[in-house]
Motif scaffolding. Sequence first.
Motif, mmCIF file in Angstrom:
data_model
loop_
_atom_site.group_PDB
_atom_site.id
_atom_site.type_symbol
_atom_site.label_atom_id
_atom_site.label_comp_id
_atom_site.label_asym_id
_atom_site.label_seq_id
_atom_site.Cartn_x
_atom_site.Cartn_y
_atom_site.Cartn_z
ATOM 1 N N LYS A 1 3.401 3.752 -22.345
ATOM 2 C CA LYS A 1 4.419 3.656 -23.173
ATOM 3 C C LYS A 1 5.492 4.568 -22.642
ATOM 4 C CE LYS A 1 2.376 0.896 -25.905
ATOM 5 N NZ LYS A 1 2.458 -0.531 -25.908
ATOM 6 N N GLN A 2 5.475 5.378 -21.942
ATOM 7 C CA GLN A 2 6.361 6.149 -21.433
ATOM 8 C C GLN A 2 6.923 5.719 -19.931
ATOM 9 O OE1 GLN A 2 3.493 9.775 -21.186
ATOM 10 N NE2 GLN A 2 4.523 10.687 -22.877
ATOM 11 N N PHE A 3 7.749 6.372 -19.685
ATOM 12 C CA PHE A 3 8.586 5.960 -18.344
ATOM 13 C C PHE A 3 7.701 6.132 -16.919
ATOM 14 C CE2 PHE A 3 11.031 6.265 -14.478
ATOM 15 C CZ PHE A 3 11.476 4.932 -14.264
ATOM 16 N N TRP A 4 7.412 7.117 -16.693
ATOM 17 C CA TRP A 4 6.868 7.605 -15.381
ATOM 18 C C TRP A 4 6.014 6.485 -14.868
ATOM 19 C CZ3 TRP A 4 8.678 10.227 -11.695
ATOM 20 C CH2 TRP A 4 7.676 10.807 -10.539
ATOM 21 N N PRO A 5 6.231 5.610 -13.838
ATOM 22 C CA PRO A 5 5.344 4.490 -13.555
ATOM 23 C C PRO A 5 4.504 4.558 -12.698
ATOM 24 C CG PRO A 5 7.764 4.448 -12.477
ATOM 25 C CD PRO A 5 7.319 5.513 -13.268
ATOM 26 N N PHE A 6 4.175 5.769 -12.080
ATOM 27 C CA PHE A 6 3.366 6.296 -10.951
ATOM 28 C C PHE A 6 2.085 6.743 -11.288
ATOM 29 C CE2 PHE A 6 7.754 6.828 -9.615
ATOM 30 C CZ PHE A 6 7.858 5.954 -8.487
ATOM 31 N N GLY A 7 2.016 7.136 -12.453
ATOM 32 C CA GLY A 7 0.608 7.752 -13.158
ATOM 33 C C GLY A 7 1.001 9.330 -13.178
ATOM 34 N N TYR A 8 0.487 9.729 -14.270
ATOM 35 C CA TYR A 8 0.626 11.218 -14.401
ATOM 36 C C TYR A 8 -0.246 12.217 -13.530
ATOM 37 C CZ TYR A 8 4.382 10.906 -17.874
ATOM 38 O OH TYR A 8 5.502 10.537 -18.363
ATOM 39 N N HIS A 9 -1.161 11.366 -13.245
ATOM 40 C CA HIS A 9 -2.132 12.198 -12.333
ATOM 41 C C HIS A 9 -2.167 11.285 -10.693
ATOM 42 C CE1 HIS A 9 -3.805 14.296 -15.577
ATOM 43 N NE2 HIS A 9 -3.543 13.204 -16.358
ATOM 44 N N SER A 10 -2.625 12.023 -10.027
ATOM 45 C CA SER A 10 -2.419 11.458 -8.463
ATOM 46 C C SER A 10 -3.366 10.294 -8.474
ATOM 47 C CB SER A 10 -2.847 12.701 -7.520
ATOM 48 O OG SER A 10 -3.310 12.016 -6.113
ATOM 49 N N GLY A 11 -2.680 9.335 -7.823
ATOM 50 C CA GLY A 11 -3.368 8.068 -7.664
ATOM 51 C C GLY A 11 -3.586 7.217 -8.943
ATOM 52 N N GLY A 12 -3.131 7.574 -9.863
ATOM 53 C CA GLY A 12 -3.003 6.824 -11.289
ATOM 54 C C GLY A 12 -2.519 5.411 -10.870
ATOM 55 N N LEU B 1 0.937 -1.247 -0.170
ATOM 56 C CA LEU B 1 0.274 -0.150 0.041
ATOM 57 C C LEU B 1 0.857 1.147 0.076
ATOM 58 C CD1 LEU B 1 -2.750 -1.169 2.519
ATOM 59 C CD2 LEU B 1 -3.020 -0.681 0.187
ATOM 60 N N ALA B 2 2.104 1.214 0.605
ATOM 61 C CA ALA B 2 2.887 2.434 0.696
ATOM 62 C C ALA B 2 3.894 2.561 -0.457
ATOM 63 C CB ALA B 2 3.959 2.340 2.026
ATOM 64 N N LEU B 3 4.009 1.343 -1.428
ATOM 65 C CA LEU B 3 4.877 1.381 -2.322
ATOM 66 C C LEU B 3 4.974 2.715 -3.221
ATOM 67 C CD1 LEU B 3 7.042 -0.424 -3.305
ATOM 68 C CD2 LEU B 3 5.540 -1.062 -5.048
ATOM 69 N N ARG B 4 3.910 3.350 -3.686
ATOM 70 C CA ARG B 4 3.905 4.331 -4.365
ATOM 71 C C ARG B 4 4.486 5.570 -3.721
ATOM 72 N NH1 ARG B 4 0.460 8.774 -6.212
ATOM 73 N NH2 ARG B 4 0.693 8.910 -8.513
ATOM 74 N N GLU B 5 3.936 5.840 -2.503
ATOM 75 C CA GLU B 5 4.517 6.975 -1.790
ATOM 76 C C GLU B 5 6.144 6.951 -1.443
ATOM 77 O OE1 GLU B 5 4.453 10.742 0.284
ATOM 78 O OE2 GLU B 5 2.792 9.825 -1.256
#
Length: 756
Positions: free
Chosen positions: A541-552, A36-40
């Motif tokens: 297809k892009q790198f950013w693995p966290f989602g470009y919007h909060s909680g993505g 659950l904490a991985l993204r943060e």
Amino acid sequence: MSRALRRLSLSGAIAGVLLTSPALAAPTREQVDRSLALREDWQYLTREIAWPATWTPDGKAFSYRKTVEGGFAFETADAATLAKTPAFDHERLAVALTKAMGRPVQALRLPFSEFGYDGDRTAILFWSGEQGWRCALVEYTCAPQADRGRPRGFGVVRDLSVPADNHPRVSPDGKREALVEDDNLVVRKKGGGDPVRLSTDGSAGDFYDPETIAWSSDNRHLMIYRVRPGYARKVLRVEAAPEGQIQPKVQSQLYPKPGDAVDIEQPVLFDVETGRQTVIDAALFPNAYELSSPRWRPDGRSVSFGYVRRGFGQAKVIAVDAATGKAHAAVTEDARTFVYADRRFAWEVGKAGDEIVWASERDGWNHLYLIDARTGRVKNHITTGDWVVRDVLKVDDARRQVWFSASGMDKGEDPYFRHIYRIDFDGRNLTTLTPEKADHTASLSPDMTLLVDNYSRVDLPNVSVLRRASDGTVVQTVTTGDITRLTAAGFRAPEVFTAKGRDGKTDIWGLVVRPRDYDPAKKYPVIENIYAGPHDSFVPKQFWPFGYHSGGDKVIGMQALADLGFIVVQIDGMGTANRSKAFHDVAWKNLQDSGFPDRILWHKALAAKDPAYDVSRVGIYGASAGGQSTLNALLFHGDFYKAGVAYAGCYDNRMDKISWNEQWLGWPVDKSYADASGVDNAAKLTGKLFLIVGEQDSNVDPASTMQVVDALIKADKDFDLLVVPGGEHSVGRSTGPIDYVTRRQFDFFVRALQEK
């Protein structure tokens, strides 16, 4: 009491479960909390990963957001020297936003990812959620930007409870102004004076809309729309636990649905000098779903507007001669299935608008054409081939050139990767400006001499470079993403995997995320993250693995789930966009398909390659249209998919917004709507289902979920349900109790796919 009613409940806590494979152990609560904490924990470990740039109006500099220690910072770079300075004082802006928004805002976690300078860089403009903001950079004060326009439900039904913006529209020469009085168009001297009434046929039920007033450049003519209101359908929602009070509240929202009557807009032309009124013949645009705002050609001799026919089978540009009021179709697009509204590009060329650069899928791929606007005839293809024009950056009338992005042109690479190109109007001199094998987004300078190119892949952190727009030569590197600390923490890029689709020929592309402690000797249940909306493609297809919007819920969300003992995948099946017209058309009047024949073949192909991939235990989850697809997986493909978590689904397209659903299922409402309905087909449910919905979902009517619940109960089907009080459409993903809802999803899949 039925068996279904007795078992309608919330999931319990994770407790001693037995797994199908004795080599796997059930995740502990500590492991769940870690996921659950991985993204943060991981989001702030990167450095120098930049977002696409925005140029200043004068073209002398560009700005972008990038990752820094502790979060994100905004930088402005001088285009000539590439000297970099902070775009503003982050600490002062955070203080100003905290005061204006009424909630804490951190300097390195500002609630927006891009902005534009207002004028001379003394203020910035940006959007945060659905609200526009302006912040002054001298005194550092922020204020929300009021929307002066009358709201429209999904763009097609005006909210008549809100007054129209009736401020006087001033003529180009500054001498006169136009506005509406008593539902009719009037003109007067600028600043006041006796109004001259130009129309007398307006009424409350057929009124002139001041927000559509458009002056000709020669000050002589006006075009305005007379509007007959459509059906003002209201969706009512009960807010059971409103903040700060005990008693519930009722919320109301203008929400047109498929089949509802839309506003009928009638273009009317006026000669201000003579008072002549010409009602434009609607035979050229019958049964309009939408008319775009009137736009005068630079020479003032004609005006044009876009038209989409109800059902999305036809689109046109209508041109009207100012002197005669005669209208003709400058370009017409007909489709056997649908005209793809999101890619309906049109640029008028020349002062008289004699030519139009037009995007069309008429040859089976989305391409650009040069159209003779006087006859509607195609003068020539601008682009052609088995590849897709994705967007147009600039049409240069003087040089007769187009800058555009496209994907699929380079054989041997991912057909979804975008590259930037320039081409002449006659289809010659195609020039590649971004050759690197990656997905590119670019920002062209106002004078078209430079572009900032931001490129990456899921396994390549963002690189941002300044290029010459003439030939793509790199002038200088702006930023290079550094993921050293992220990799050290355990991040591994997902695997890209392709397999043949249902036709045995077409490549279907997807991503694979495995547990960080993956052991190929073990067997892992599989979970598919699905979104199959026909309006786009969705595998990152892009790198950013966290989602470009909060909680993505992008790669990191999939990694968090995978670490609990699953292989998690995402796939773009047929029916999604950005491939051929035939690939896309699979969705037409067929939303229940969701590409499942391709997806299932893809799963089986990967299982044949990887023995650890257990296709006897496949789960699926998704939100919104992905929620609908998740339910349909269990209704129509329950022999393959065993469990699903469906968030905020539009389970019956007759209950959802008019715009999205009439685009893909057409008009009038017909059997195709029922065929895709999770309500009408609820009795077919097999496997384990968990429905999650936000009580205050303003995107998809939450009653859609409850209608599925009702149908499942009547069919005596067992399922789980979580309703989040006050929750919005993105509940559990970017709003509301994210950790709680996500933990419940994790819990469900552990019990459904790992428990004997």
